[in-house]
Enzyme design. Structure first.
Site, PDB file in Angstrom:
ATOM      1  N   GLU A  23     -26.074 -39.517   3.136  1.00 47.36           N
ATOM      2  CA  GLU A  23     -24.619 -39.633   3.087  1.00 47.36           C
ATOM      3  C   GLU A  23     -24.046 -38.245   3.345  1.00 47.36           C
ATOM      4  OE1 GLU A  23     -23.150 -42.382   3.067  1.00 47.36           O
ATOM      5  OE2 GLU A  23     -24.249 -43.845   1.849  1.00 47.36           O
ATOM      6  N   CYS A  60     -23.528 -46.293   5.071  1.00 49.11           N
ATOM      7  CA  CYS A  60     -24.918 -45.983   5.357  1.00 49.11           C
ATOM      8  C   CYS A  60     -25.076 -45.919   6.863  1.00 49.11           C
ATOM      9  CB  CYS A  60     -25.836 -47.041   4.769  1.00 49.11           C
ATOM     10  SG  CYS A  60     -27.581 -46.687   5.003  1.00 49.11           S
TER      11      CYS A  60
END
Length: 219
Positions: A102, A2
DNA sequence: CCAGACGTTGTT
DNA sequence: GTCTGG
DNA sequence: CCAGACGTTGTT
DNA sequence: GTCTGG
């Protein structure tokens, strides 16, 4: 992992996390990048919102200039890491978010995808924080985001995901004091497959200086 | 004992 | 601050 | 995470 | 290629 997220709440952040004291926030944010300052929720008597920089600087760091400032901590190993161990026991925090990005490898390209709750709700990522004191005064408060294995929704895109807390674990996460390994593993386990949705977004999000609601538009 | 590291991800 | 490596 | 820099001296 | 900055 992340490495970028959004915090563009549709509901009141303070109400959602039971924070009695209001502070001024510069929201919404559609492209929070490492090193930037964002609100996190800590418990200090009551729940409180504190502004902290993303990238953990442990309190014992000698030289800020050469510090590593990890933006993520692996759930599976953080209890053993000197950098995280003290924070894990006494400085847990909630990182409010409405989604995260992502990048998926597609051949040579890295293509950004946006992930959020199907409900669109604000949620809490499990975080750790610490306070570093400047030699001549002043404090630097920083945090890191815990990552865990991806669930079935995320695994086609990436092999890690942020540890999204179930709502009933949020208060326990904020309580100071050690957690036994089984409890920790349970709290930081991947969230259920069906709560997240994923779609492709514009590579304009690549630039950390970009911001705005267009970044989370499906392409 | 002191010195040096202390992190994750992805890529090779 | 605390652990690992030498 | 990705983007952007990656250098020194002397002069303004 | 690798580090720094956002």
């Amino acid at each position: 992992m992340c490495g970028r997220f959004t915090i563009a709440p549709l509901v009141d952040l303070f109400d959602r996390f039971h924070v009695p004291e209001r502070v001024s926030l510069t929201l919404p944010r559609y492209n929070v990048a490492p090193s930037q300052e964002v609100p996190v929720v800590i418990r200090d008597g009551n729940n409180r919102v504190a502004l902290m920089q993303w990238g953990l600087v442990p309190s014992w760091t000698k030289d800020l200039a050469t510090a590593r400032k990890p933006i993520n901590a692996r759930a599976e190993t953080l209890a053993e890491r000197p950098t995280f161990r003290d924070s894990l026991r006494y400085h847990r925090c909630l990182v409010p978010a409405t989604g995260f990005y992502e990048w998926k490898k597609e051949g040579a390209a890295r293509v950004p995808y946006y992930l959020r709750l199907r409900s669109g709700d604000l949620f809490a990522i499990a975080g750790l924080f610490d306070t570093w004191r400047h030699p001549f005064g002043g404090e630097l408060r920083t945090f890191t985001i815990i990552t865990t294995a991806p669930n079935r929704t995320v695994s086609p895109y990436h092999d890690r995901m942020p540890a999204i807390l179930r709502q009933h674990d949020e208060e326990r996460w904020l309580e100071a004091g050690p957690l036994d390994p089984a409890t920790l593993a349970g709290i930081l386990a991947p969230c259920p497959d069906d709560v997240l949705e994923v779609y492709r977004v514009s590579p304009r999000v690549n630039s950390p200086s970009a911001d705005g609601p267009d970044l989370v538009t499906k392409v």
